[in-house]
Scaffold this motif. Structure first.
Motif, mmCIF file in Angstrom:
data_model
loop_
_atom_site.group_PDB
_atom_site.id
_atom_site.type_symbol
_atom_site.label_atom_id
_atom_site.label_comp_id
_atom_site.label_asym_id
_atom_site.label_seq_id
_atom_site.Cartn_x
_atom_site.Cartn_y
_atom_site.Cartn_z
ATOM 1 N N ALA A 17 -4.459 2.055 4.893
ATOM 2 C CA ALA A 17 -3.988 0.668 5.069
ATOM 3 C C ALA A 17 -2.512 0.673 5.440
ATOM 4 O O ALA A 17 -2.080 -0.056 6.341
ATOM 5 N N ALA A 36 0.840 -1.209 0.000
ATOM 6 C CA ALA A 36 0.000 0.000 0.000
ATOM 7 C C ALA A 36 0.873 1.257 0.000
ATOM 8 O O ALA A 36 0.499 2.291 -0.566
ATOM 9 N N VAL A 83 -5.419 -4.558 -1.668
ATOM 10 C CA VAL A 83 -5.672 -3.694 -0.506
ATOM 11 C C VAL A 83 -7.180 -3.663 -0.247
ATOM 12 O O VAL A 83 -7.646 -3.758 0.893
ATOM 13 N N ASN A 102 -5.456 3.465 0.438
ATOM 14 C CA ASN A 102 -4.098 2.895 0.403
ATOM 15 C C ASN A 102 -3.282 3.454 1.567
ATOM 16 O O ASN A 102 -2.569 2.727 2.265
#
Ligand code: FAD
Length: 483
Positions: A72, A44, A120, A69
């Motif tokens: 995460a 990510a 993700v 992203n």
């Protein structure tokens, strides 16, 4: 943006490993090994948080990809799933099954491998379910309006969830015995285990959506009754009419549409049948059609124990890398190897089948030849004729549109030039209070489009019923082609 140099430090893209072929052919479970969260966070961090995130445009849902992203990467799982659910009702479906146009338009993909966006996505939602954070979101008040949704594929489910949360009383009618549309009966377990649908349906039921299976709308409840009993109707019945191959020998036993074969294989997995009534076991199988549906027939045939499998495609073999005709950020034409292709079988390109042959009424083979494209038309390559033995032929050549007799003709909805249900920019048909979403209006397409259309259609229905809506409308400027 958590790590501005993540894409420099971690140059290589990592995706989950597929289980060894000999092992995975022994079962019907999904083919991927678990993906460690630490590896996911590193992946990510490769997101560059671009000034213009082209991935947004690539995604028909307008997913807020750089935002989640980053969340995460930082391990902010709760915020991450909140941003993901803001644009996508069912990331567990798209995270497993989408061809990921977002990754095709990732800016990093210009000169490196793109970010593993889809991974993700699926890990965010799986972590949320694991942590018990996917709760029902019931409406704060009911409007007293009743909406019927016809069809329980991803378009119908997305529309139903949005409209239920907006306070309408929603009933989803499905003629099959289980909810899910092609997610349930088309797509095999090895691509998506059905427990992921059931988990989401439990949330929807707790929110108040009513599901009625075994109801063929247009037969068990008439079009007039539907319009009388509901304030609005969403048609989400899919594009279920399969393209046929009307060549000599088509009437022979052993030639089936993919959607006759795949639902039976799924039913065996659900425990409905002890063994498939159409099976590839011990057979020489030819699949006509080189797309996703064909690949699903391929993986299913191998798991059932086929002796050999050939997959025919009339188009030429695509290039190994992105074709010049589909430059970044468009969805690339290129050779793809799905998990089913990895498991075996021959892929035959530029081939046209001209006749099925048989004995005692049963198919035993087919005659075919090579083709080449001349001025946009296929031409036979003289002298390229060949015969191939086959005792099971599966037709996977796509779908021509929705079924017209019954519900659509009884409602009197107009069709467009492609034979799909015609709709306005507000997702409405020519019949007052009747709307359409997903493959039924768009033609054969993708899950991500079905969800995007279900969401947009729900906003239009809410506006029709209430005069205004707070439901979000996806950005549908995606460069992703139909399919
Ligand atoms: C084998 C196969 C594999 C695929 N794999 C992928 C993939 O990997 N990734 C991807 O993105 N897309 C894939 N697709 C395409 C994707 O599944 C569809 O685009 C998507 O499901 C369309 O959603 P939908 O809600 O419009 O319709 P559907 O999923 O087709 O659902 C329509 C539902 O309406 C019901 N219905 C129809 N008429 C009536 C009626 N009169 N009364 C009651 N119920 C009715 C049907 O029984 C059906 O359950 C695949 C398609 C097939 C056939």
């Amino acid at each position: 943006m958590g790590d501005p140099s993540g894409f420099l430090k971690h140059g290589s893209r990592e995706t989950p490993v597929r289980r060894p072929v000999p092992l995975r052919l022994l079962d019907w479970k999904e083919v991927y090994e678990p993906f460690p969260l630490e590896t996911l966070q590193v992946q990510a961090s490769r997101c560059m948080d671009c000034g213009i995130p082209f991935c947004h445009n690539g995604c028909p849902l307008g997913n807020l990809i750089p935002e989640w992203n980053d969340l995460a990467y930082k391990g902010k799982w709760e915020d991450g799933i909140e941003r993901l659910h803001a644009t996508n009702n069912f990331p567990e479906f798209t995270g497993r099954l989408c061809p990921a146009p977002c990754e095709a338009s990732c800016v990093l993909g210009i000169n490196q491998d793109p970010v593993t966006i889809k991974q993700v996505e699926v890990e965010l939602i799986e972590k949320a379910f694991e942590d018990n954070r996917v709760k029902p979101v019931p409406p704060s008040k009911l409007t007293g309006r009743k909406v019927a949704v016809v069809g329980s594929g991803p378009a119908g489910l997305a529309a139903a969830q949005q409209l239920t949360r907006a306070g309408h009383t929603v009933t989803v009618f499905e003629r099959a015995d289980r909810i899910g549309g092609l997610l349930r009966y088309g797509i095999p377990e090895f691509k998506m285990e059905k427990r992921f649908i059931d988990r989401r349906l439990a949330q929807m039921e707790a929110e108040g959506t009513v599901f009625r299976t075994g109801v063929n709308v247009g037969v068990d409840i008439t079009a007039d009754e539907l319009r009388e009993q509901f304030d609005a109707v969403v048609l989400a019945g899919g594009a279920t009419v399969a393209r046929d191959l009307p060549i000599p020998g088509r009437e022979l036993d052993g030639i089936h549409q993919a959607m006759e074969f795949l639902p039976i294989a799924n039913r065996v997995q659900f425990g409905d049948l002890p063994a498939p009534t159409i099976t590839a076991e011990g057979k020489k199988v030819v699949i006509i059609g080189g797309g996703d549906t064909g690949a699903d027939c391929l993986g299913t045939s191998h798991r059932q124990g086929a002796v050999s499998v050939s997959q025919f495609e009339i188009m030429p073999r695509p290039p190994e890398q992105r074709a010049d005709s589909t430059p970044w950020p468009t969805y690339p034409l290129m050779y793809r190897v799905s998990s089913a292709h990895e498991e075996g079988g021959d892929r035959v390109f530029s081939v046209n089948t001209e006749q099925f042959v048989g004995e005692d009424g049963k198919v035993t083979g087919l005659r075919a030849h090579e083709v080449r494209m001349v001025n946009g038309r296929f031409e036979k390559v003289e002298g390229s004729d060949f015969e191939l033995e086959a005792d099971l032929v599966l037709l996977a050549m796509g779908f021509v549109g929705p079924e017209k007799p019954g519900l659509l003709t009884d409602l009197g909805v107009d069709l467009n030039e492609r034979g799909n249900v015609a709709r306005s920019e507000e997702w409405s048909t020519n019949v007052d209070g009747v709307f359409v979403a997903g493959d039924m209006g768009r033609g054969q397409s993708l899950i991500v489009w079905a969800i995007a259309e279900g969401r947009a259609c729900a906003a239009a229905v809410d506006r029709f019923l209430e005069g205004a809506t707070a439901l979000p409308v996806p950005i549908t400027t995606s460069t992703m082609p139909q399919r």
